[in-house]
Design a protein around this motif. Structure first.
Motif, PDB file in Angstrom:
ATOM      1  N   MET A 193      43.315  23.919  11.672  1.00  0.00           N
ATOM      2  CA  MET A 193      43.849  24.936  12.539  1.00  0.00           C
ATOM      3  C   MET A 193      45.289  24.574  12.897  1.00  0.00           C
ATOM      4  SD  MET A 193      42.482  26.486  16.168  1.00  0.00           S
ATOM      5  CE  MET A 193      42.156  24.926  16.924  1.00  0.00           C
ATOM      6  N   TYR A 194      46.134  25.588  12.888  1.00  0.00           N
ATOM      7  CA  TYR A 194      47.524  25.423  13.298  1.00  0.00           C
ATOM      8  C   TYR A 194      47.711  26.181  14.605  1.00  0.00           C
ATOM      9  CZ  TYR A 194      52.645  25.735  13.090  1.00  0.00           C
ATOM     10  OH  TYR A 194      53.988  25.673  13.360  1.00  0.00           O
ATOM     11  N   ALA A 195      48.057  25.459  15.673  1.00  0.00           N
ATOM     12  CA  ALA A 195      48.234  26.051  16.998  1.00  0.00           C
ATOM     13  C   ALA A 195      49.502  25.486  17.632  1.00  0.00           C
ATOM     14  CB  ALA A 195      47.016  25.767  17.869  1.00  0.00           C
ATOM     15  N   PRO A 196      50.657  26.030  17.260  1.00  0.00           N
ATOM     16  CA  PRO A 196      51.925  25.495  17.778  1.00  0.00           C
ATOM     17  C   PRO A 196      52.216  25.966  19.200  1.00  0.00           C
ATOM     18  CG  PRO A 196      52.370  27.376  16.394  1.00  0.00           C
ATOM     19  CD  PRO A 196      50.885  27.126  16.321  1.00  0.00           C
ATOM     20  N   THR A 197      53.075  25.248  19.874  1.00  0.00           N
ATOM     21  CA  THR A 197      53.516  25.656  21.198  1.00  0.00           C
ATOM     22  C   THR A 197      54.462  26.844  21.087  1.00  0.00           C
ATOM     23  OG1 THR A 197      54.369  24.819  23.297  1.00  0.00           O
ATOM     24  CG2 THR A 197      55.542  24.147  21.341  1.00  0.00           C
ATOM     25  N   TRP A 198      54.631  27.546  22.173  1.00  0.00           N
ATOM     26  CA  TRP A 198      55.553  28.685  22.220  1.00  0.00           C
ATOM     27  C   TRP A 198      56.982  28.180  22.286  1.00  0.00           C
ATOM     28  CZ3 TRP A 198      57.264  33.066  21.147  1.00  0.00           C
ATOM     29  CH2 TRP A 198      58.243  33.705  21.892  1.00  0.00           C
ATOM     30  N   ARG A 199      57.830  28.691  21.431  1.00  0.00           N
ATOM     31  CA  ARG A 199      59.259  28.364  21.421  1.00  0.00           C
ATOM     32  C   ARG A 199      60.013  29.570  21.944  1.00  0.00           C
ATOM     33  NH1 ARG A 199      58.551  23.276  21.179  1.00  0.00           N
ATOM     34  NH2 ARG A 199      57.871  22.429  19.207  1.00  0.00           N
ATOM     35  N   ASP A 200      60.552  29.477  23.149  1.00  0.00           N
ATOM     36  CA  ASP A 200      61.197  30.634  23.757  1.00  0.00           C
ATOM     37  C   ASP A 200      62.636  30.837  23.300  1.00  0.00           C
ATOM     38  OD1 ASP A 200      62.390  28.548  25.077  1.00  0.00           O
ATOM     39  OD2 ASP A 200      61.925  29.261  27.080  1.00  0.00           O
ATOM     40  N   ASP A 201      63.090  30.060  22.333  1.00  0.00           N
ATOM     41  CA  ASP A 201      64.456  30.228  21.849  1.00  0.00           C
ATOM     42  C   ASP A 201      64.539  31.144  20.619  1.00  0.00           C
ATOM     43  OD1 ASP A 201      63.162  28.438  20.176  1.00  0.00           O
ATOM     44  OD2 ASP A 201      64.898  27.148  19.932  1.00  0.00           O
ATOM     45  N   GLU A 202      63.428  31.723  20.206  1.00  0.00           N
ATOM     46  CA  GLU A 202      63.417  32.631  19.074  1.00  0.00           C
ATOM     47  C   GLU A 202      63.128  34.042  19.569  1.00  0.00           C
ATOM     48  OE1 GLU A 202      61.546  31.592  15.348  1.00  0.00           O
ATOM     49  OE2 GLU A 202      61.175  29.586  16.099  1.00  0.00           O
ATOM     50  N   PHE A 203      64.175  34.845  19.718  1.00  0.00           N
ATOM     51  CA  PHE A 203      63.986  36.213  20.181  1.00  0.00           C
ATOM     52  C   PHE A 203      65.152  37.088  19.742  1.00  0.00           C
ATOM     53  CE2 PHE A 203      66.110  33.757  23.437  1.00  0.00           C
ATOM     54  CZ  PHE A 203      67.185  34.551  23.800  1.00  0.00           C
ATOM     55  N   TYR A 204      64.884  38.372  19.685  1.00  0.00           N
ATOM     56  CA  TYR A 204      65.913  39.364  19.386  1.00  0.00           C
ATOM     57  C   TYR A 204      66.544  39.876  20.676  1.00  0.00           C
ATOM     58  CZ  TYR A 204      63.673  39.435  14.825  1.00  0.00           C
ATOM     59  OH  TYR A 204      63.155  39.076  13.608  1.00  0.00           O
ATOM     60  N   GLY A 205      65.750  39.944  21.720  1.00  0.00           N
ATOM     61  CA  GLY A 205      66.171  40.429  23.029  1.00  0.00           C
ATOM     62  C   GLY A 205      65.016  40.246  23.993  1.00  0.00           C
ATOM     63  N   ARG A 206      65.217  40.610  25.230  1.00  0.00           N
ATOM     64  CA  ARG A 206      64.177  40.450  26.246  1.00  0.00           C
ATOM     65  C   ARG A 206      62.899  41.186  25.825  1.00  0.00           C
ATOM     66  NH1 ARG A 206      64.960  40.877  32.650  1.00  0.00           N
ATOM     67  NH2 ARG A 206      62.933  40.010  33.140  1.00  0.00           N
TER      68      ARG A 206
END
Length: 87
Positions: free
Chosen positions: A1-14
């Motif tokens: 199983m692959y369960a990575p943490t959330w990376r909040d630096d990958e986004f297009y906008g809010r």
């Protein structure tokens, strides 16, 4: 199983998140596909942008599955950097 943490630096906008899968599913399927399957348990912010349709019968998206503890039970191995998952 692959369960990575959330990376909040990958986004297009809010509220518009993007995601780059840090695994080579082509290579994994080639090397492991006859004996193994992979379960992906992504953060709910990006679960809807994950498209693994080309890996049917090998990779399964269980991002919206409620109880991760049940996914632990069916997994032989866990790949994660998310502390609340591995502790």
């Amino acid at each position: 199983m692959y369960a990575p943490t959330w990376r909040d630096d990958e986004f297009y906008g809010r509220g518009k998140y993007k995601f780059t899968l840090q695994m080579n599913l082509d290579q994994m399927k080639k090397e492991l596909g006859d004996e193994y399957v992979i379960i992906l348990r992504m953060h709910y912010f990006i679960a809807s942008v994950l498209d693994i349709t080309e890996y049917e019968q090998f990779a399964y998206d269980f991002s919206s599955y409620d109880d991760i503890a049940e996914l632990y039970l069916v997994s032989d191995m866990l790949i994660t950097d998310y502390s609340s998952v591995f502790f």
